[in-house]
Enzyme design. Structure first.
Site, mmCIF file in Angstrom:
data_model
loop_
_atom_site.group_PDB
_atom_site.id
_atom_site.type_symbol
_atom_site.label_atom_id
_atom_site.label_comp_id
_atom_site.label_asym_id
_atom_site.label_seq_id
_atom_site.Cartn_x
_atom_site.Cartn_y
_atom_site.Cartn_z
ATOM 1 C CG HIS A 161 -13.401 9.986 8.542
ATOM 2 N ND1 HIS A 161 -13.809 10.235 9.830
ATOM 3 C CD2 HIS A 161 -14.155 10.803 7.761
ATOM 4 C CE1 HIS A 161 -14.773 11.157 9.824
ATOM 5 N NE2 HIS A 161 -14.995 11.510 8.565
ATOM 6 C CD GLU A 191 -19.031 16.625 9.651
ATOM 7 O OE1 GLU A 191 -19.677 15.762 10.264
ATOM 8 O OE2 GLU A 191 -17.952 16.366 9.058
ATOM 9 C CG ASP A 231 -16.631 12.803 4.735
ATOM 10 O OD1 ASP A 231 -17.501 13.695 4.774
ATOM 11 O OD2 ASP A 231 -16.162 12.267 5.751
ATOM 12 C CG ASP A 266 -14.433 20.597 7.663
ATOM 13 O OD1 ASP A 266 -15.608 20.626 7.218
ATOM 14 O OD2 ASP A 266 -14.122 20.026 8.716
ATOM 15 C CG HIS A 274 -18.363 18.679 5.779
ATOM 16 N ND1 HIS A 274 -17.044 18.293 5.636
ATOM 17 C CD2 HIS A 274 -19.068 17.535 5.943
ATOM 18 C CE1 HIS A 274 -16.960 16.981 5.716
ATOM 19 N NE2 HIS A 274 -18.167 16.489 5.899
#
Length: 459
Positions: free
Chosen positions: A425, A159, A128, A97, A95
């Site tokens: 994150h 995602e 990520d 995004d 992904h």
């Protein structure tokens, strides 16, 4: 099954080709990291569009037929290249995004300006999952015109925001996406120097709980002592979600034991960044607590800020809850159990309102069969003889269950570019560049071994 007529690149040739391509791959990864493609509400989604176009350009450069697709949400990129006669088709998922950056002050450098420090590349999305995209690109560039399998590259654009339109995208493009093997490059490795295959992931339920005790704020001296304020009430309610040991106390959630790998506490404390003196909570092996049991966290609270709070009793307070569900649980049933718990345990007769946000199913993958053997062989070679560890992951990738349902005959290989220090994150997200090189080689070797497996050649 027809035997392939064109030769498959040797291991030494693939090593040389991946090494040759890595500088350009890293440069393109850095260009992707500079695009703040955040699909969350309130952010400039033109950057997500830019990110999709950048990925499309990369895939066209690999000789794929490319389209930017959407089904009511953010743009996904689909690239296709037909299989040689008798060869299988492999879907490569990632992904483009990324997560919001959170508190900018916690980043040691600009989140969207990639910087190398001590062999790691720092930046939001560096691990990520823009490195997942570039691992796919690296493998395709290494093969050039000698790609031994068909490929479908599917790069999602939302995602991190819940994949709301993914199922519609898959349904609309199902025939184009049909594959024998699906490689999902959005997980982690067990450690630096130790690869992993992810074979289970927890599900998720997110919701909001709001309590009300008053029609309006009132003087804390005039009414305090008899009137429960909403913030104290909310705190009391949240405290019922765990027992004294820290286990989730919501009745009806699935919890199991039996994780196959141990996680030494001293290593876990370092990798989690646990403060000195803080004890772990929950019971059982650490891997069970992370992989096969539920977890419940309070992600945020809406209440007056301390610097602005008057001496008044708060009439309403709201919290966001996130429950990670053990494999084998079912999101709708789990949400009902959580809702019932919150309503039953409301302190002092407070009014409680629960609002559902989103959920996602857990999954278990049977990692047996020739395609998984091909992956293990590729990883062992790329990591210089180190065998891959089969791990569970405490996080959630709900769409894997969707892939399992829509493509039941495909072998689903959940791999990744992260390691325990990647801080995906969080602030200061980073990619270990040495591990990234191994990931790129492993994926190229995997495509070769998948082709060999299907053509009857001993990989």
């Amino acid at each position: 099954m027809p035997v392939m007529t064109s030769p498959i690149m040797s291991e030494s040739d693939l090593r040389e080709a991946v090494t040759r391509e890595l500088p350009g791959v890293r440069a393109d990864l850095e260009r992707l990291v500079r695009i703040p493609g955040i699909a969350f509400e309130g952010f400039d989604h033109s950057h997500v569009e830019r990110s999709a176009e950048a990925v499309a350009e990369l895939l066209r450069g690999c000789g794929l037929d490319v389209e930017v697709a959407r089904a009511g949400g953010q743009p996904a990129v689909i690239g296709r290249r037909a299989a040689p006669p008798g060869a299988p088709t492999v879907m490569l998922y990632a992904h483009h995004d990324v997560q919001p950056i959170g508190d900018r002050a916690l980043w040691e450098s600009d989140p969207f300006e990639p910087v190398e420090r001590d062999g790691r590349l720092y930046g939001r999305g560096a691990a990520d999952d823009k490195a997942g995209i570039m691992a796919h690109v690296a493998a395709l560039r290494a093969f050039g015109d000698q790609l031994p399998v068909g490929v479908v590259v599917f790069v999602e654009g939302e995602e991190e925001y819940g994949s709301d339109s993914l199922e519609r995208l898959l349904a609309e493009h199902r025939d184009k996406l049909a594959s024998d093997v699906i490689v999902i490059a959005d997980s982690t490795n067990w450690d630096v120097g130790v690869p992993a295959l992810t074979t289970s992931l927890r599900g998720i339920v997110n919701c909001f709980v709001e309590v009300r005790t008053l029609d309006h704020a009132v003087h804390s001296g005039m009414f305090g002592g008899a009137v429960p304020d909403a913030l104290t009430t909310l705190v009391r309610l949240l405290a019922t979600l765990h027992d004294d040991a820290g286990n989730v106390a919501v009745q009806g959630l699935v919890a199991r034991e039996g994780a196959s790998v141990d996680y030494p506490e001293d290593r876990f404390r370092v990798e989690a960044g646990l403060a000195d003196g803080v004890r772990l909570f929950g019971s059982g092996r650490i891997t069970d607590r992370l992989w096969t049991k539920p977890a419940l966290a309070v992600l945020g609270i809406d209440a007056p800020a301390t610097g602005e709070a008057p001496n008044a009793l708060v009439p309403t307070a709201k919290a966001k809850l996130s429950v990670r569900l053990a494999p084998g649980d079912e999101p709708k049933r789990a949400y009902a159990a959580l809702r019932e718990h919150l309503e039953r345990n409301a302190p002092w007769g407070a009014q409680v309102e629960i609002t559902f946000e989103h959920d996602g199913a857990p999954c278990v993958i049977d990692a047996s069969g020739p395609m998984f053997d091909a992956a293990r062989s590729a990883f062992r070679t790329a990591w210089d003889g180190t065998d891959a560890v089969e791990i569970g992951v405490g996080g959630s990738i709900p769409f894997i269950a969707t892939f399992q349902e829509m493509f039941p005959q495909a072998a689903i290989l959940v791999t990744g570019v992260e390691d325990p220090h990647a801080r995906a994150h969080g602030p200061n997200e980073s990619l270990h560049l040495g591990e990234f090189a191994r990931v790129c080689l492993a994926e190229a070797l995997l495509l070769a071994r998948v082709a060999q497996t299907r053509s009857g050649v001993n990989p």
